[in-house]
Write a protein that holds these residues in place. Structure first.
Motif, PDB file in Angstrom:
ATOM      1  N   TYR A 308       0.833  -1.262   0.013  1.00 53.10           N
ATOM      2  CA  TYR A 308      -0.104  -0.027   0.001  1.00 53.10           C
ATOM      3  C   TYR A 308       0.923   1.213   0.001  1.00 53.10           C
ATOM      4  CZ  TYR A 308      -3.594   3.458   1.267  1.00 53.10           C
ATOM      5  OH  TYR A 308      -4.568   4.406   1.267  1.00 53.10           O
ATOM      6  N   TRP A 309       2.130   1.151   0.750  1.00 56.40           N
ATOM      7  CA  TRP A 309       3.018   2.265   0.767  1.00 56.40           C
ATOM      8  C   TRP A 309       3.566   2.721  -0.812  1.00 56.40           C
ATOM      9  CZ3 TRP A 309       3.297   5.643   4.783  1.00 56.40           C
ATOM     10  CH2 TRP A 309       4.413   6.321   4.874  1.00 56.40           C
ATOM     11  N   ALA A 310       3.890   1.575  -1.127  1.00 61.95           N
ATOM     12  CA  ALA A 310       4.466   1.507  -2.475  1.00 61.95           C
ATOM     13  C   ALA A 310       3.430   2.114  -3.480  1.00 61.95           C
ATOM     14  CB  ALA A 310       4.958   0.181  -2.999  1.00 61.95           C
ATOM     15  N   PHE A 311       2.049   1.697  -3.399  1.00 61.11           N
ATOM     16  CA  PHE A 311       1.172   2.258  -4.297  1.00 61.11           C
ATOM     17  C   PHE A 311       0.981   3.634  -4.225  1.00 61.11           C
ATOM     18  CE2 PHE A 311      -3.240   3.493  -4.045  1.00 61.11           C
ATOM     19  CZ  PHE A 311      -3.539   3.552  -5.481  1.00 61.11           C
ATOM     20  N   LEU A 312       1.243   4.089  -3.104  1.00 63.65           N
ATOM     21  CA  LEU A 312       1.149   5.713  -2.714  1.00 63.65           C
ATOM     22  C   LEU A 312       2.210   6.265  -3.600  1.00 63.65           C
ATOM     23  CD1 LEU A 312       0.317   6.004   0.961  1.00 63.65           C
ATOM     24  CD2 LEU A 312      -1.313   5.942  -0.961  1.00 63.65           C
ATOM     25  N   ALA A 313       3.539   5.674  -3.500  1.00 63.19           N
ATOM     26  CA  ALA A 313       4.659   6.127  -4.329  1.00 63.19           C
ATOM     27  C   ALA A 313       4.348   6.224  -5.768  1.00 63.19           C
ATOM     28  CB  ALA A 313       5.850   5.408  -3.990  1.00 63.19           C
ATOM     29  N   LEU A 314       3.714   5.080  -6.292  1.00 59.68           N
ATOM     30  CA  LEU A 314       3.427   4.848  -7.661  1.00 59.68           C
ATOM     31  C   LEU A 314       2.403   5.864  -8.074  1.00 59.68           C
ATOM     32  CD1 LEU A 314       3.553   3.138 -10.241  1.00 59.68           C
ATOM     33  CD2 LEU A 314       1.815   1.895  -9.317  1.00 59.68           C
ATOM     34  N   ALA A 315       1.515   6.184  -7.336  1.00 58.19           N
ATOM     35  CA  ALA A 315       0.469   7.293  -7.618  1.00 58.19           C
ATOM     36  C   ALA A 315       1.294   8.730  -7.787  1.00 58.19           C
ATOM     37  CB  ALA A 315      -0.731   7.219  -6.570  1.00 58.19           C
ATOM     38  N   MET A 316       2.032   8.865  -6.861  1.00 54.90           N
ATOM     39  CA  MET A 316       2.954  10.371  -7.062  1.00 54.90           C
ATOM     40  C   MET A 316       3.758  10.179  -7.901  1.00 54.90           C
ATOM     41  SD  MET A 316       2.616  12.705  -4.940  1.00 54.90           S
ATOM     42  CE  MET A 316       2.098  11.971  -3.336  1.00 54.90           C
ATOM     43  N   VAL A 317       4.361   9.175  -8.640  1.00 53.68           N
ATOM     44  CA  VAL A 317       5.355   9.275  -9.753  1.00 53.68           C
ATOM     45  C   VAL A 317       4.385   9.572 -10.825  1.00 53.68           C
ATOM     46  CG1 VAL A 317       6.888   7.750 -11.010  1.00 53.68           C
ATOM     47  CG2 VAL A 317       7.042   8.114  -8.647  1.00 53.68           C
ATOM     48  N   ARG A 318       3.240   8.868 -10.934  1.00 56.00           N
ATOM     49  CA  ARG A 318       2.466   8.693 -12.104  1.00 56.00           C
ATOM     50  C   ARG A 318       1.610  10.005 -12.121  1.00 56.00           C
ATOM     51  NH1 ARG A 318      -0.442   2.862 -13.487  1.00 56.00           N
ATOM     52  NH2 ARG A 318       1.437   1.668 -14.069  1.00 56.00           N
ATOM     53  N   ARG A 347       3.019  -5.601  -8.705  1.00 57.31           N
ATOM     54  CA  ARG A 347       2.087  -6.341  -7.712  1.00 57.31           C
ATOM     55  C   ARG A 347       0.809  -5.442  -7.434  1.00 57.31           C
ATOM     56  NH1 ARG A 347       7.205  -6.067  -6.011  1.00 57.31           N
ATOM     57  NH2 ARG A 347       8.280  -8.216  -5.139  1.00 57.31           N
ATOM     58  N   LEU A 348       0.422  -4.927  -8.671  1.00 58.59           N
ATOM     59  CA  LEU A 348      -0.630  -4.241  -8.627  1.00 58.59           C
ATOM     60  C   LEU A 348      -2.076  -5.100  -8.530  1.00 58.59           C
ATOM     61  CD1 LEU A 348      -0.559  -1.192 -11.128  1.00 58.59           C
ATOM     62  CD2 LEU A 348      -1.267  -0.947  -8.597  1.00 58.59           C
ATOM     63  N   HIS A 349      -1.783  -6.457  -9.145  1.00 55.95           N
ATOM     64  CA  HIS A 349      -3.051  -7.356  -8.907  1.00 55.95           C
ATOM     65  C   HIS A 349      -3.213  -7.723  -7.618  1.00 55.95           C
ATOM     66  CE1 HIS A 349       0.655  -9.663  -9.123  1.00 55.95           C
ATOM     67  NE2 HIS A 349       0.326 -10.869  -8.643  1.00 55.95           N
ATOM     68  N   ARG A 350      -2.277  -7.683  -6.400  1.00 55.42           N
ATOM     69  CA  ARG A 350      -2.510  -7.946  -5.221  1.00 55.42           C
ATOM     70  C   ARG A 350      -2.938  -6.666  -4.555  1.00 55.42           C
ATOM     71  NH1 ARG A 350       3.633 -10.640  -3.944  1.00 55.42           N
ATOM     72  NH2 ARG A 350       3.467 -12.227  -5.753  1.00 55.42           N
ATOM     73  N   LEU A 351      -2.949  -5.641  -4.796  1.00 57.86           N
ATOM     74  CA  LEU A 351      -3.614  -4.445  -3.975  1.00 57.86           C
ATOM     75  C   LEU A 351      -4.893  -4.590  -3.533  1.00 57.86           C
ATOM     76  CD1 LEU A 351      -2.638  -1.630  -3.150  1.00 57.86           C
ATOM     77  CD2 LEU A 351      -3.293  -0.578  -5.190  1.00 57.86           C
ATOM     78  N   PRO A 352      -5.996  -4.847  -4.150  1.00 59.21           N
ATOM     79  CA  PRO A 352      -7.098  -4.926  -3.469  1.00 59.21           C
ATOM     80  C   PRO A 352      -7.331  -5.805  -2.600  1.00 59.21           C
ATOM     81  CG  PRO A 352      -7.335  -5.173  -6.042  1.00 59.21           C
ATOM     82  CD  PRO A 352      -6.087  -5.302  -5.609  1.00 59.21           C
ATOM     83  N   GLY A 353      -6.528  -7.243  -2.489  1.00 60.20           N
ATOM     84  CA  GLY A 353      -6.719  -7.960  -1.269  1.00 60.20           C
ATOM     85  C   GLY A 353      -5.736  -7.203  -0.183  1.00 60.20           C
ATOM     86  N   ALA A 354      -4.635  -6.732  -0.448  1.00 60.93           N
ATOM     87  CA  ALA A 354      -3.908  -5.861   0.653  1.00 60.93           C
ATOM     88  C   ALA A 354      -4.891  -4.929   1.261  1.00 60.93           C
ATOM     89  CB  ALA A 354      -2.671  -5.376   0.020  1.00 60.93           C
ATOM     90  N   VAL A 355      -5.487  -4.035   0.558  1.00 61.44           N
ATOM     91  CA  VAL A 355      -6.260  -3.004   1.118  1.00 61.44           C
ATOM     92  C   VAL A 355      -7.508  -3.571   1.934  1.00 61.44           C
ATOM     93  CG1 VAL A 355      -8.247  -1.363   0.466  1.00 61.44           C
ATOM     94  CG2 VAL A 355      -5.978  -1.143  -0.681  1.00 61.44           C
ATOM     95  N   ARG A 356      -8.020  -4.780   1.525  1.00 55.37           N
ATOM     96  CA  ARG A 356      -8.961  -5.477   2.358  1.00 55.37           C
ATOM     97  C   ARG A 356      -8.683  -5.749   3.627  1.00 55.37           C
ATOM     98  NH1 ARG A 356     -10.453  -8.017  -2.675  1.00 55.37           N
ATOM     99  NH2 ARG A 356      -9.163  -9.802  -1.947  1.00 55.37           N
ATOM    100  N   ARG A 357      -7.456  -6.508   3.429  1.00 63.06           N
ATOM    101  CA  ARG A 357      -6.818  -7.055   4.865  1.00 63.06           C
ATOM    102  C   ARG A 357      -6.220  -5.937   5.818  1.00 63.06           C
ATOM    103  NH1 ARG A 357      -4.906 -10.434   1.018  1.00 63.06           N
ATOM    104  NH2 ARG A 357      -3.037  -9.708   0.616  1.00 63.06           N
ATOM    105  N   LEU A 358      -5.932  -4.573   5.218  1.00 65.86           N
ATOM    106  CA  LEU A 358      -5.478  -3.642   6.089  1.00 65.86           C
ATOM    107  C   LEU A 358      -6.723  -2.995   6.544  1.00 65.86           C
ATOM    108  CD1 LEU A 358      -3.008  -1.651   3.862  1.00 65.86           C
ATOM    109  CD2 LEU A 358      -2.370  -2.873   5.866  1.00 65.86           C
ATOM    110  N   ARG A 359      -7.909  -3.052   6.075  1.00 63.17           N
ATOM    111  CA  ARG A 359      -9.193  -2.538   6.508  1.00 63.17           C
ATOM    112  C   ARG A 359      -9.801  -3.514   7.590  1.00 63.17           C
ATOM    113  NH1 ARG A 359     -11.934  -0.454   1.009  1.00 63.17           N
ATOM    114  NH2 ARG A 359     -11.003   1.583   0.884  1.00 63.17           N
ATOM    115  N   ALA A 360      -9.515  -4.623   7.411  1.00 62.61           N
ATOM    116  CA  ALA A 360      -9.763  -5.849   8.390  1.00 62.61           C
ATOM    117  C   ALA A 360      -9.142  -5.541   9.631  1.00 62.61           C
ATOM    118  CB  ALA A 360      -9.690  -7.029   8.001  1.00 62.61           C
TER     119      ALA A 360
END
Length: 466
Positions: A308-318, A347-360
């Motif tokens: 999730y942290w890395a996704f925030l970096a990707l969003a910033m770069v893009r 690993r973008l395909h894993r992001l939805p699962g990571a977000v669900r588990r973080l919320r859990a």
């Protein structure tokens, strides 16, 4: 070790923020005198600490001559350079674009400054707050005033270094993976990450898929934290959370304290484990019921949080050009930001699962606090590293391995949204502060503040000016 501080017998003296507010209220010092003393103190230490991103002496003097109301009216402060303050640029610790002065205060700064605090400028942070230290290829590192050979820790390091060195008694910080609590630990300060939603936030932080970032302050005393949250609540209140009110004395209820020394994916070092168990003994000696338990969150949290942290970096770069304009140049970003973006891209395909588990994790936390009142852990897994250990010019794999080995406890509460406070209750064998972290359930900052006041009274912490 080379220590740096600015404490003296000037208008500031050795007062904390509440003490300065009292001095002003009694007329023993004026607001202009305090602001001039703080500017002089900052100038005296910053060439050795590297903490200031944007100095604004003219703005500070103007506010001193026409102060706002509020309990802290006239008390000097700094604001971290990732929230908007009118008239100052917001650079987020990066130099990948040409930042211009912002036209208005952001939502957090508007609330923060409504308490009466007078900003002297903005403090440095790691690039977009991604690293657990502030080191920059062109601007250099932010150093700990306790030892300039060591890092001041995390993205709120600039604010922490100035508070610890006595330039100001209170400064803004925010925490997306520990960046209130990490620099509190490293610099011998009190740092409370509040419950998600407790304070007003800028839109960038409110709009995250998982709102891991919380704003707050760094102080030298617990009473300054309590007073800040009392005054902030008079300006902004999230009605979904129980009110805090005025926490001014230790609690009387003896608490059920769970002690954890195994972090997310790694354990604390032997010395830090021992220091944590000594803190547990202190709590037990005060009459609290102490039990050592396993970490309530799974080790998979480490990979989920990193993704999730890395996704925030990707969003910033893009999205940098859209966010920051045509001068955006991603080639000027550091190795860690680019490495995190690549990590997420693969690993973008894993992001939805990571977000669900973080919320859990929020439900896991509820279950845990049904049987315990407080969680005690070390704030950080190992002693404070030297400057250069997490230098973002190194290759990504080296940086991330070292970062995860150090920051193994604080991300828990960023995932759950719970409050947690780092207190400077321990000192390592090399004479540096080592924070101990207390966490509680959703909305229970008052419990943490009461316990922190008790511990501050029972075991006063080391002072840099002693």
């Amino acid at each position: 070790m080379t220590r740096v501080h600015a404490f003296s017998d000037d208008a500031f003296g050795h007062h904390d923020a509440v003490g300065l507010a009292d001095e002003l209220a009694e007329g023993r010092v004026s607001i202009p005198e305090l602001v001039e003393a703080a500017l002089a103190r900052t100038a005296a230490v910053d060439d050795r600490l590297g903490a200031v991103a944007h100095a604004d002496p003219a703005g500070a003097r103007a506010r001193a001559s026409d102060p706002r109301g509020g309990f802290f009216a006239g008390v000097p402060t700094f604001v971290k350079d990732n929230v908007d303050v009118a008239g100052l640029p917001t650079r987020h610790g990066a130099d990948a674009w040409e930042a211009r002065p912002r036209p208005a205060d952001g939502d957090f700064a508007r609330m923060y400054l409504a308490t009466g605090l007078v900003p002297l400028g903005k403090t440095r942070l790691s690039e977009f707050g991604f690293n657990a230290v502030t080191e920059h290829a062109r601007q250099g590192p932010v150093r700990s005033p306790w030892s300039t050979a060591h890092t001041a820790g995390a993205s709120s390091s600039g604010s922490a270094a100035l508070v610890a060195a006595g330039a100001v008694p209170i400064a803004h910080a925010n925490d997306g993976g520990g960046s209130i609590r990490i620099p509190a630990s490293v610099n011998g300060l009190v740092g409370l990450k509040p419950t998600r939603g407790r304070l007003a936030q800028d839109a960038m932080h409110r709009q995250m898929p998982v709102r891991i970032v919380s704003d707050g302050v760094l102080t030298r005393s617990v009473r300054d934290q309590a007073a800040f949250y009392r005054e902030a609540e008079r300006v902004y209140r999230d009605l979904r959370l129980p009110p805090l009110g005025d926490v001014s004395r230790p609690g009387r209820t003896r608490l059920r304290v769970a002690v954890v020394t195994d972090g997310i994916g790694t354990s604390a070092s032997p010395e830090v484990t021992d220091l944590t168990l000594r803190t547990a003994s202190l709590l037990e000696g005060l009459g609290h019921r102490v039990e050592r338990v396993a970490n309530p969150l799974p080790d998979s949290l480490r990979d989920d949080f990193l993704l999730y942290w890395a996704f925030l970096a990707l969003a910033m770069v893009r999205g940098g050009r859209r966010s920051f304009g045509p001068t955006w140049d991603p080639t000027r970003l550091d190795h860690l930001t680019h490495g995190l973006a690549r990590h997420a891209q693969r690993r973008l395909h894993r992001l939805p699962g990571a977000v669900r588990r973080l919320r859990a994790t929020k439900q896991m936390s509820r279950d845990f606090y049904a049987d315990h009142d407080v969680l005690l852990t070390p704030t950080l897994a190992t002693q404070t590293p030297l400057v250069g250990h997490l230098d973002p010019r190194q290759d990504y794999d080296t940086i991330i391995e070292r970062l995860l080995a150090w920051v193994a406890f604080t991300p828990m509460q960023n995932a759950t949204g719970d409050p947690a406070v780092s207190l400077p209750l321990a000192t390592t064998s090399d004479g540096l502060p080592q924070g101990m972290m207390l966490a509680a359930g959703w909305g229970q900052e008052d419990l943490l503040l009461e316990l922190s006041l008790e511990l501050e009274e029972a075991a006063p912490w080391a002072r840099i000016d002693a």
